[in-house]
Enzyme design. Sequence first.
Site, mmCIF file in Angstrom:
data_model
loop_
_atom_site.group_PDB
_atom_site.id
_atom_site.type_symbol
_atom_site.label_atom_id
_atom_site.label_comp_id
_atom_site.label_asym_id
_atom_site.label_seq_id
_atom_site.Cartn_x
_atom_site.Cartn_y
_atom_site.Cartn_z
ATOM 1 N N SER A 45 75.756 0.505 26.082
ATOM 2 C CA SER A 45 75.053 -0.573 25.385
ATOM 3 C C SER A 45 75.365 -1.933 25.975
ATOM 4 O O SER A 45 74.695 -2.891 25.648
ATOM 5 C CB SER A 45 75.360 -0.607 23.887
ATOM 6 O OG SER A 45 76.413 0.188 23.535
ATOM 7 N N HIS A 79 69.180 3.278 27.395
ATOM 8 C CA HIS A 79 69.926 2.861 26.199
ATOM 9 C C HIS A 79 69.203 3.300 24.924
ATOM 10 O O HIS A 79 68.248 2.664 24.484
ATOM 11 C CB HIS A 79 70.100 1.336 26.236
ATOM 12 C CG HIS A 79 70.870 0.790 25.082
ATOM 13 N ND1 HIS A 79 70.686 -0.477 24.597
ATOM 14 C CD2 HIS A 79 71.835 1.341 24.296
ATOM 15 C CE1 HIS A 79 71.499 -0.683 23.582
ATOM 16 N NE2 HIS A 79 72.193 0.402 23.376
ATOM 17 N N ASN A 115 70.077 -6.671 22.537
ATOM 18 C CA ASN A 115 71.322 -7.318 22.118
ATOM 19 C C ASN A 115 71.411 -8.772 22.583
ATOM 20 O O ASN A 115 72.122 -9.579 21.978
ATOM 21 C CB ASN A 115 72.537 -6.512 22.579
ATOM 22 C CG ASN A 115 72.673 -5.248 21.733
ATOM 23 O OD1 ASN A 115 72.267 -5.233 20.565
ATOM 24 N ND2 ASN A 115 73.193 -4.182 22.321
ATOM 25 N N GLU A 148 65.826 1.440 25.753
ATOM 26 C CA GLU A 148 65.716 0.477 26.853
ATOM 27 C C GLU A 148 65.975 1.215 28.167
ATOM 28 O O GLU A 148 66.979 1.934 28.284
ATOM 29 C CB GLU A 148 66.753 -0.642 26.686
ATOM 30 C CG GLU A 148 66.474 -1.542 25.487
ATOM 31 C CD GLU A 148 67.497 -2.671 25.337
ATOM 32 O OE1 GLU A 148 67.091 -3.833 25.232
ATOM 33 O OE2 GLU A 148 68.714 -2.378 25.324
#
Length: 669
Positions: free
Chosen positions: A122, A143, A194, A155
Amino acid sequence: MTRPDIRRVAVLGAGNMGHGITEVAAMAGYDVTMRDIEEDLVEDGYDDIEWSLEKLAEKDRLDESVEEILGRIDTTTDLESAVSDADLVVEAAPERMDLKKDIFGDLDEFAPDGAILASNTSSLSITEMASATSRPEDVVGMHFFNPPVKMDLVEVIYGEETADETAETAYEFVESLGKTPIYVRKDVNGFVVNTVLGPFTDESAWMVSNGEATVREADAAMVHQRGYPMGPFELADLTGIDVGYHVRKEAGRPVPPITEEKVENDELGRKTGKGFYDYEDRETSETSQADGEAVDGDGVDYEPGDGEGFDTLRVEARMVNEAARLVGDDVATPEEVDTGVKLGLGFPEGICRRADKIGLDTVLDKLRTLREETGEDRFEPDDYLVELVESGRTGEDAGAGFHEYGGAGGSGPGDYRLLNYELSDDGLLEVELDRPERMNALSTDLLDEIDDLLSSVDVEDVRCVTFEGTGDRAFSAGADIGGFADVEPTDAMDVTPAFETVNDFERPVIAKVDGYCLGAGLELALACDLRIATEGSEFGSPEIGLGLIPGGGGTQRLLRLLGETRAKELVFRGNRIDAERAEEWGLINRAVPESEFEDTVSEFVDDVLEGPPIGLKVAKKVLNEGADASLDAALALESQGFGLLMSTDDVREGTAAFRDDREPEFRGE
Ligand code: NAD
């Protein structure tokens, strides 16, 4: 160009993510070998998969038996045998670069030539992991979000040397799992999702650290004013305050004092019983509640009104700035950023869309003011944001911002944010409610879009409409009640015209219900003419539990459809009924197993598409209006309709075809 088909997958790690990725790959038909370092870890992962599959089977969400899916999963502790015939390896071992590099080094040795080597990291650099191999072009980030079985987003991340072919194959693999991939075209820290999420907690934590806000103010404002599924501190407590802390430290970014303090005191959130909120009494209180005693624990305890005065724009401006950086640096497109935050974080709308609504000039002003007032670098506006504003692309009002808003005000329907639609040449208008992260809850914006679509589409091009929900859980699980607390009663009485627009649309409208169909979602289905559902679907009007009643025509349509007895049961008790009972009650036309759903819908749709458009329009009008008229008036309506149809070419075609024993070809004339 893409690589040969992927057939065998190896997943390294049987923990939270590894077992979930193994499960979704096996569900999609791949042969998977799951590897962990010890036998009992592999067994635990396998047991978790079995448990999860059984749950899905109970909900009728599997196309095959649990045994068939499990039959495609092998487990091992031996790396070489796990990967030696794999077309794709997904590494899901703990988040440590040294460990990941060791694993990629081993993969270089044991995985076959041409295999795709993916990491589920991540936050770590794909480029660095790839450097442990002699084939960095084959290494890619993949991801998944937690839990992989439920979360739709993946992702697909390019390392510096990742070949297009590798990323494209990974992307197609994700699609084949029934999930939604987005490309992250550069190996930036935090990838897309993120990166945008960062300031959500970070800026709120600075504001609390500086004494400019409280934890409860921030959470209440972001949830109740801005519609986020959780407040920043509530979210930090859930994911673990240390997780974000370490990511920030490793990226060399300053950490807000309040976060530092929590980590130092080992108050890391729910997992330690205390974080920004206190959960310590939670367990005991839940037991005592069962015993009928009072609940002591507070847990997350902000109230809707607590957010008054919190500067939400400050937090959102920083998120928008991050989004601008991603787009400006060609890491992702605005569409990808928006898909990412909606599916990965459950944001109520894409951050780029939201920015376009707020106005990019407003966002830029905010950042500049904060930069000047505080001297802090984190408010430095990104070049791309400045460029957009300077070129006049300030958002929705200007017709363009991150996105284009060309369709607005034109002759036909434009592009919608929360709806997808497709109109085929044979006249089928397929409409999807596109808020899977909110189980397609009907917000005011979504209802406006439904209204706009059906009001602006050329009805002559349409012969049948279908409505369905995206994602695999719901047609629509209700109204978006986020903003209810602050709504003026007089505004709320001004019910959206969307339900009536659907009800009055001059062509048959079919609701395809697969999953929850509750509250306003049920009202939308009721405004449709026909309803077909999978057997696992559930129906209900839970509004009474909020102290409300259905407000989109639900009380009256239920009454007319089911009669007083059953309508009152649904509205008074607020309970759900299953599809079988819904069919028995006449709430829906058919309840069918998942495997027969699309075929059954097609049979209905085909009949309507091949039917006479004017005849169906008149039939709909007479049936809708006749239901509320006296018998005499209703019969008069019917005769008028009958008379009108007698003069149409379609009736001549229908009778001629009957005489000639052939299929009629109705043209709607
Ligand atoms: P976890 O601790 O639950 O599982 C990791 C597993 O990997 C453990 O069972 C461990 O024994 C095993 N392992 C250790 N060394 C190994 C090796 N050499 N080969 C194979 N297996 C090995 O961790 P997790 O939450 O599943 O996270 C795994 C990865 O996924 C991490 O990179 C993490 O950043 C990422 N990730 C986690 C989440 C999340 O929310 N948990 C979400 C997205 C991505």
